[in-house]
Design a protein around this motif. Structure first.
Motif, PDB file in Angstrom:
ATOM      1  N   MET A 165       6.987  62.342 -26.340  1.00 37.52           N
ATOM      2  CA  MET A 165       6.977  61.574 -27.577  1.00 37.52           C
ATOM      3  C   MET A 165       8.411  61.370 -28.053  1.00 37.52           C
ATOM      4  O   MET A 165       9.166  62.323 -28.156  1.00 37.52           O
ATOM      5  CB  MET A 165       6.156  62.318 -28.634  1.00 37.52           C
ATOM      6  N   ILE A 166       8.748  60.125 -28.345  1.00 40.16           N
ATOM      7  CA  ILE A 166      10.120  59.823 -28.763  1.00 40.16           C
ATOM      8  C   ILE A 166      10.143  59.637 -30.276  1.00 40.16           C
ATOM      9  O   ILE A 166       9.225  59.068 -30.846  1.00 40.16           O
ATOM     10  CB  ILE A 166      10.599  58.512 -28.107  1.00 40.16           C
ATOM     11  N   ASP A 167      11.198  60.099 -30.900  1.00 42.23           N
ATOM     12  CA  ASP A 167      11.390  59.825 -32.318  1.00 42.23           C
ATOM     13  C   ASP A 167      12.677  59.021 -32.477  1.00 42.23           C
ATOM     14  O   ASP A 167      13.771  59.556 -32.408  1.00 42.23           O
ATOM     15  CB  ASP A 167      11.461  61.135 -33.103  1.00 42.23           C
ATOM     16  N   ALA A 168      12.518  57.717 -32.668  1.00 39.60           N
ATOM     17  CA  ALA A 168      13.684  56.833 -32.744  1.00 39.60           C
ATOM     18  C   ALA A 168      14.499  57.100 -34.004  1.00 39.60           C
ATOM     19  O   ALA A 168      15.641  56.674 -34.109  1.00 39.60           O
ATOM     20  CB  ALA A 168      13.246  55.378 -32.708  1.00 39.60           C
ATOM     21  N   ASN A 169      13.889  57.814 -34.975  1.00 38.76           N
ATOM     22  CA  ASN A 169      14.605  58.080 -36.220  1.00 38.76           C
ATOM     23  C   ASN A 169      15.434  59.353 -36.153  1.00 38.76           C
ATOM     24  O   ASN A 169      16.159  59.672 -37.083  1.00 38.76           O
ATOM     25  CB  ASN A 169      13.602  58.185 -37.373  1.00 38.76           C
ATOM     26  N   ASN A 170      15.279  60.063 -35.068  1.00 38.93           N
ATOM     27  CA  ASN A 170      16.061  61.282 -34.900  1.00 38.93           C
ATOM     28  C   ASN A 170      17.518  60.903 -34.687  1.00 38.93           C
ATOM     29  O   ASN A 170      17.900  60.370 -33.657  1.00 38.93           O
ATOM     30  CB  ASN A 170      15.519  62.065 -33.702  1.00 38.93           C
ATOM     31  N   GLU A 171      18.328  61.177 -35.684  1.00 38.45           N
ATOM     32  CA  GLU A 171      19.699  60.684 -35.626  1.00 38.45           C
ATOM     33  C   GLU A 171      20.559  61.414 -34.599  1.00 38.45           C
ATOM     34  O   GLU A 171      21.619  60.942 -34.211  1.00 38.45           O
ATOM     35  CB  GLU A 171      20.329  60.756 -37.024  1.00 38.45           C
ATOM     36  N   ALA A 172      20.115  62.569 -34.188  1.00 42.40           N
ATOM     37  CA  ALA A 172      20.857  63.279 -33.144  1.00 42.40           C
ATOM     38  C   ALA A 172      20.831  62.496 -31.833  1.00 42.40           C
ATOM     39  O   ALA A 172      21.744  62.593 -31.019  1.00 42.40           O
ATOM     40  CB  ALA A 172      20.251  64.666 -32.929  1.00 42.40           C
ATOM     41  N   ALA A 173      19.784  61.707 -31.654  1.00 44.57           N
ATOM     42  CA  ALA A 173      19.675  60.912 -30.438  1.00 44.57           C
ATOM     43  C   ALA A 173      20.528  59.659 -30.569  1.00 44.57           C
ATOM     44  O   ALA A 173      20.298  58.828 -31.429  1.00 44.57           O
ATOM     45  CB  ALA A 173      18.224  60.533 -30.188  1.00 44.57           C
ATOM     46  N   GLY A 174      21.497  59.532 -29.742  1.00 49.77           N
ATOM     47  CA  GLY A 174      22.352  58.349 -29.768  1.00 49.77           C
ATOM     48  C   GLY A 174      21.642  57.165 -29.137  1.00 49.77           C
ATOM     49  O   GLY A 174      20.577  57.317 -28.560  1.00 49.77           O
ATOM     50  N   LYS A 175      22.237  56.011 -29.248  1.00 43.39           N
ATOM     51  CA  LYS A 175      21.627  54.797 -28.736  1.00 43.39           C
ATOM     52  C   LYS A 175      21.393  54.891 -27.227  1.00 43.39           C
ATOM     53  O   LYS A 175      20.352  54.530 -26.716  1.00 43.39           O
ATOM     54  CB  LYS A 175      22.521  53.605 -29.054  1.00 43.39           C
ATOM     55  N   ASN A 176      22.404  55.450 -26.558  1.00 41.57           N
ATOM     56  CA  ASN A 176      22.308  55.509 -25.102  1.00 41.57           C
ATOM     57  C   ASN A 176      21.144  56.364 -24.625  1.00 41.57           C
ATOM     58  O   ASN A 176      20.357  55.954 -23.791  1.00 41.57           O
ATOM     59  CB  ASN A 176      23.608  56.080 -24.513  1.00 41.57           C
ATOM     60  N   SER A 177      21.037  57.553 -25.196  1.00 43.39           N
ATOM     61  CA  SER A 177      19.975  58.423 -24.723  1.00 43.39           C
ATOM     62  C   SER A 177      18.619  57.880 -25.148  1.00 43.39           C
ATOM     63  O   SER A 177      17.610  58.149 -24.513  1.00 43.39           O
ATOM     64  CB  SER A 177      20.186  59.847 -25.234  1.00 43.39           C
ATOM     65  N   LEU A 178      18.587  57.101 -26.228  1.00 37.99           N
ATOM     66  CA  LEU A 178      17.329  56.507 -26.657  1.00 37.99           C
ATOM     67  C   LEU A 178      16.806  55.552 -25.589  1.00 37.99           C
ATOM     68  O   LEU A 178      15.620  55.576 -25.251  1.00 37.99           O
ATOM     69  CB  LEU A 178      17.543  55.772 -27.991  1.00 37.99           C
ATOM     70  N   LEU A 179      17.678  54.733 -25.042  1.00 34.17           N
ATOM     71  CA  LEU A 179      17.230  53.808 -23.995  1.00 34.17           C
ATOM     72  C   LEU A 179      16.707  54.592 -22.789  1.00 34.17           C
ATOM     73  O   LEU A 179      15.701  54.225 -22.187  1.00 34.17           O
ATOM     74  CB  LEU A 179      18.375  52.870 -23.575  1.00 34.17           C
ATOM     75  N   ALA A 180      17.382  55.667 -22.467  1.00 36.31           N
ATOM     76  CA  ALA A 180      16.926  56.489 -21.351  1.00 36.31           C
ATOM     77  C   ALA A 180      15.535  57.067 -21.649  1.00 36.31           C
ATOM     78  O   ALA A 180      14.653  57.075 -20.787  1.00 36.31           O
ATOM     79  CB  ALA A 180      17.934  57.613 -21.079  1.00 36.31           C
ATOM     80  N   ASP A 181      15.387  57.528 -22.890  1.00 34.93           N
ATOM     81  CA  ASP A 181      14.069  58.043 -23.289  1.00 34.93           C
ATOM     82  C   ASP A 181      12.999  56.953 -23.193  1.00 34.93           C
ATOM     83  O   ASP A 181      11.873  57.202 -22.755  1.00 34.93           O
ATOM     84  CB  ASP A 181      14.107  58.566 -24.731  1.00 34.93           C
ATOM     85  N   PHE A 182      13.374  55.767 -23.635  1.00 33.92           N
ATOM     86  CA  PHE A 182      12.420  54.651 -23.559  1.00 33.92           C
ATOM     87  C   PHE A 182      12.013  54.385 -22.109  1.00 33.92           C
ATOM     88  O   PHE A 182      10.850  54.184 -21.807  1.00 33.92           O
ATOM     89  CB  PHE A 182      13.026  53.363 -24.141  1.00 33.92           C
ATOM     90  N   TYR A 183      13.013  54.368 -21.251  1.00 31.11           N
ATOM     91  CA  TYR A 183      12.721  54.119 -19.828  1.00 31.11           C
ATOM     92  C   TYR A 183      11.737  55.160 -19.304  1.00 31.11           C
ATOM     93  O   TYR A 183      10.735  54.854 -18.679  1.00 31.11           O
ATOM     94  CB  TYR A 183      14.001  54.143 -18.984  1.00 31.11           C
ATOM     95  N   ARG A 184      12.071  56.400 -19.566  1.00 31.20           N
ATOM     96  CA  ARG A 184      11.260  57.504 -19.044  1.00 31.20           C
ATOM     97  C   ARG A 184       9.813  57.399 -19.534  1.00 31.20           C
ATOM     98  O   ARG A 184       8.863  57.552 -18.759  1.00 31.20           O
ATOM     99  CB  ARG A 184      11.887  58.825 -19.505  1.00 31.20           C
ATOM    100  N   GLU A 185       9.682  57.088 -20.825  1.00 32.91           N
ATOM    101  CA  GLU A 185       8.336  57.010 -21.403  1.00 32.91           C
ATOM    102  C   GLU A 185       7.574  55.795 -20.836  1.00 32.91           C
ATOM    103  O   GLU A 185       6.379  55.872 -20.551  1.00 32.91           O
ATOM    104  CB  GLU A 185       8.443  56.912 -22.933  1.00 32.91           C
ATOM    105  N   MET A 186       8.275  54.687 -20.679  1.00 31.52           N
ATOM    106  CA  MET A 186       7.611  53.500 -20.111  1.00 31.52           C
ATOM    107  C   MET A 186       7.190  53.770 -18.675  1.00 31.52           C
ATOM    108  O   MET A 186       6.128  53.337 -18.234  1.00 31.52           O
ATOM    109  CB  MET A 186       8.526  52.274 -20.195  1.00 31.52           C
TER     110      MET A 186
END
Lengths: 327, 346
Positions: free
Chosen positions: B1-22
């Motif tokens: 589960m990804i939390d896009a509002n988690n500010e500790a997560a930078g933009k870059n790692s967010l895309l990686a998280d998105f990829y992984r989840e997709m």
């Protein structure tokens, strides 16, 4: 054409084809009835023969499909609306029960609604709680609607042709488990009349009244009983639930003294309940046992194939029930 | 589960998280198809969301604890992206006791109140009005939750959608309508069923904040979702159309003869998983080898869901009568019990 070997599905398509050839006012409308050919393939190819003005693919708008059929019927067409699953009837219920069923009566007989609503129901495909129901009781409980439920290849054709000649709205419920069933169809033969039940099997010990796919389960049960117990069960196919042909049921029940009603719909307040009450009222002096309902359990249908199978009568259960009565 | 509002997560790692989840969603759906081929699914009414992963992942990344949602029949990916256990999902799809609904619901009726999943639906549009009610509950009980209705373009033919949008706008409810426009309602292409295919314009007419986003890029979906959901949480109900392409047929058995191969080949180029992968590689954020390793890990995770669902047991027959009514209430009397009782008289 005379006698052909065909399937329930193809017999339905033949009835639609001939009706459309005979009368330009016959139209088909519904979800996926045209290019796709119907979710269960009944209308396959009809759009090629009759064109998009007569075989009409609709948006997913069940209420408007039925409502538009009501208006088309009032305005001179002969619409055959298709509801992909009878489970979707709830969305159409206002148009069906408050409009189609009541227009002739509340407008003082000025106009009728000659339309056929084709749909299909029943279990057997692990289609889950919202795609496996038997909701004929909703229709039967609504005065003004006719209700036909063919169980044989012959009736798939003849009952649909007859439905298309009715002056009032007909709900025509097919069974998803019967589409591939094979049988002989005689298109020239004089069909059993509209509103007439048919005695499918003679038998002096008990009368089993059924319809749609459960008719086949009842016949299979009768075979088991004859073979294993020497019990002779008569089996009646109702064919239409409205009109209801009690004249065919009464003498057989009076003779046998025992009756059972077999239906796939949930037992409480279902078609079997109505039939059992009617038989009890009309044949009371002849009955040696209570009239028994063997019907669907009073539960929703599960997606689990195991639970699904045991949610509705099986031939084994029907034959057990007869043995319990006759022991 | 990804939390896009988690500010500790930078933009870059967010895309990686998105990829992984997709990738997890896609691989799960591929395994659902495999379960059917192996004859282990309960029935064939399995609707895969392959090609629509950015909708599930981009929206769910913006949900918070307490948010609720309903989905349509093509909802595996949404539930998975919201944090579902894929093994229990697969068991439900196989009709097993260990499934989320004990084998009673199946693919089209999966639900989990713990994750706010108020239920998948096999009636087109059937789950939409429930989010109006959930929105009312959130407003009156001041929970700050948003309720999401996920549905396809086909549901825009249903009147209940318009009744629901009007209520949500009238009462300023924290409600988000998510229309996953995969271009097809069963075998009917959207232009064959819709006079005006600019679907978000309908929502605008009701006073909802509405827009359309291309589902090719999950970051675009996330951005649009974040903005609209923030508004919804503050009482401005919203409507987001996510344009994508249904890669395969309507259900598992449908070979989609109603559309030609050229169209399908072009449609499948609109692949949010590949797009995210390409971006990660070309920007140097991740190497191909790293991503392959992830994919392999996910394949192993999802393979296990098949083994689990096959090994698990069937529901007990007696469970058939359970949960028609609340726990503690009498269960419906089995037909056989009733017959035995009635016929046992002297």
């Amino acid at each position: 054409m005379a006698k052909i070997e065909t399937t329930y599905r193809d017999a339905l398509r033949l009835a639609l084809t001939e009706a459309m050839q005979a009368d330009d006012n016959v139209i088909i409308m519904g979800e996926e009835v045209g290019r796709y050919g119907g979710a269960y393939g009944v209308t396959k190819g009809l759009i090629d023969e009759f064109g998009e003005d007569r075989v009409i693919d609709t948006p997913i708008s069940e209420a408007a499909i039925v409502g538009a059929a009501v208006g088309a019927g009032m305005a001179g067409l002969r619409p055959v609306a298709e509801l992909m699953y009878v489970d979707f009837i709830g969305m159409t219920m206002d148009q069906l029960a408050n409009q189609a069923a009541k227009i002739r009566y509340m407008f003082g007989g000025q106009i009728g609604v000659p339309m056929v609503l084709r749909t299909q129901g029943g279990t057997g495909r692990s289609a889950g709680a919202q795609h496996s129901q038997s909701l004929e009781a909703y229709v039967m409980h609504t005065p003004g609607l006719r209700l036909a439920m063919p169980s044989t290849v012959d009736d798939a054709y003849h009952l649909l042709r007859q439905a298309l000649k009715q002056p009032d709205p007909v709900v025509f419920i097919e069974h998803k488990g019967l589409y591939t069933m094979k049988g002989t169809l005689d298109t020239d033969a004089e069909p059993a009349g509209w509103g007439k039940a048919r005695v499918m099997r003679e038998g002096a010990d008990i009368v089993i009244v059924s319809y749609s796919r459960q008719l086949h389960h009842a016949l299979a049960a009768a075979e088991i009983l004859a073979r294993e117990n020497g019990i002779q069960a008569a089996v009646i196919d109702l064919r239409t639930l409205n009109p209801l042909d009690f004249d065919t049921i009464r003498p057989l029940v009076e003779q046998a003294g025992r009756a059972m009603v077999v239906s796939e719909g949930a037992m409480t307040s279902g078609v079997a309940a109505e039939l059992a009450a009617r038989i009890t009222e009309e044949c009371f002096d002849f009955l040696e046992d209570p009239v028994v309902r063997v019907a669907g359990e009073d539960i929703p249908i599960s997606v689990s194939p195991l639970l699904e199978k045991h949610s509705v009568p099986t031939p084994e259960f029907i034959s057990d029930a007869v043995r319990m009565m006759l022991k | 589960m990804i939390d896009a509002n988690n500010e500790a997560a930078g933009k870059n790692s967010l895309l990686a998280d998105f990829y992984r989840e997709m990738r997890r969603v896609r691989t799960f759906e591929e395994r659902v198809g495999e379960l059917f081929v192996r004859g282990q699914s309960a029935g064939s009414m399995l609707h895969l969301s392959i090609g629509e992963e950015s909708a599930a992942v981009g929206i769910c990344a913006n949900m918070r604890d307490g948010d609720t949602f309903t989905t349509h029949h093509r909802g595996h990916g949404i539930f998975l992206a919201r944090g579902a256990d894929p093994a229990r999902m697969m068991a439900e799809i196989a009709g097993k006791e260990a499934g989320y609904c004990h084998g009673k619901g199946g693919s089209m009726h999966i639900a989990d109140m713990g994750l706010g999943h108020l239920g998948a639906n096999a009636i087109v549009g059937g789950g939409i009005p429930a989010v109006v009610g959930a929105g009312l509950a959130a407003r009156n009980r001041k929970t700050n939750a948003v309720s999401f209705a996920f549905f396809g373009d086909g549901a825009t033919g249903q009147g209940i959608l318009y009744e629901s949008m009007n209520m949500a706008a009238l009462w300023k409810l924290p409600v988000m309508f998510v229309c996953i426009n995969n271009q097809y309602g069963m075998g009917t292409r959207i232009d064959q069923a819709t006079a005006n295919p600019n679907l978000h314009e309908r929502a605008e007419a009701f006073g909802l904040a509405a827009r359309t986003v291309d589902g090719l890029d999950v970051e675009d979906v996330n951005e649009a979702a974040a903005e609209l959901i923030a508004g919804a949480r503050a009482g401005q109900p919203a409507f987001l159309v996510i344009d994508c392409y249904r890669f395969f047929g309507h259900a598992r058995k449908d070979k989609s003869p109603y559309r030609d191969e050229t169209e399908e080949a072009e449609g499948r180029l609109k692949d949010p998983v590949i797009r995210a992968r390409d971006k990660l590689i070309s920007s140097g954020m991740m190497s191909e080898a790293d991503l392959d390793a992830w994919d392999a890990e996910i394949a192993t995770e999802m393979d296990a869901t098949i083994d689990f669902s096959i090994a698990e047991k069937e529901p007990q027959l007696s469970s058939m009568y359970r949960d028609v009514y609340a726990p503690g209430e009498p269960e419906p009397e089995p037909v056989r019990t009733r017959l035995e009782r009635v016929l046992a008289r002297e």
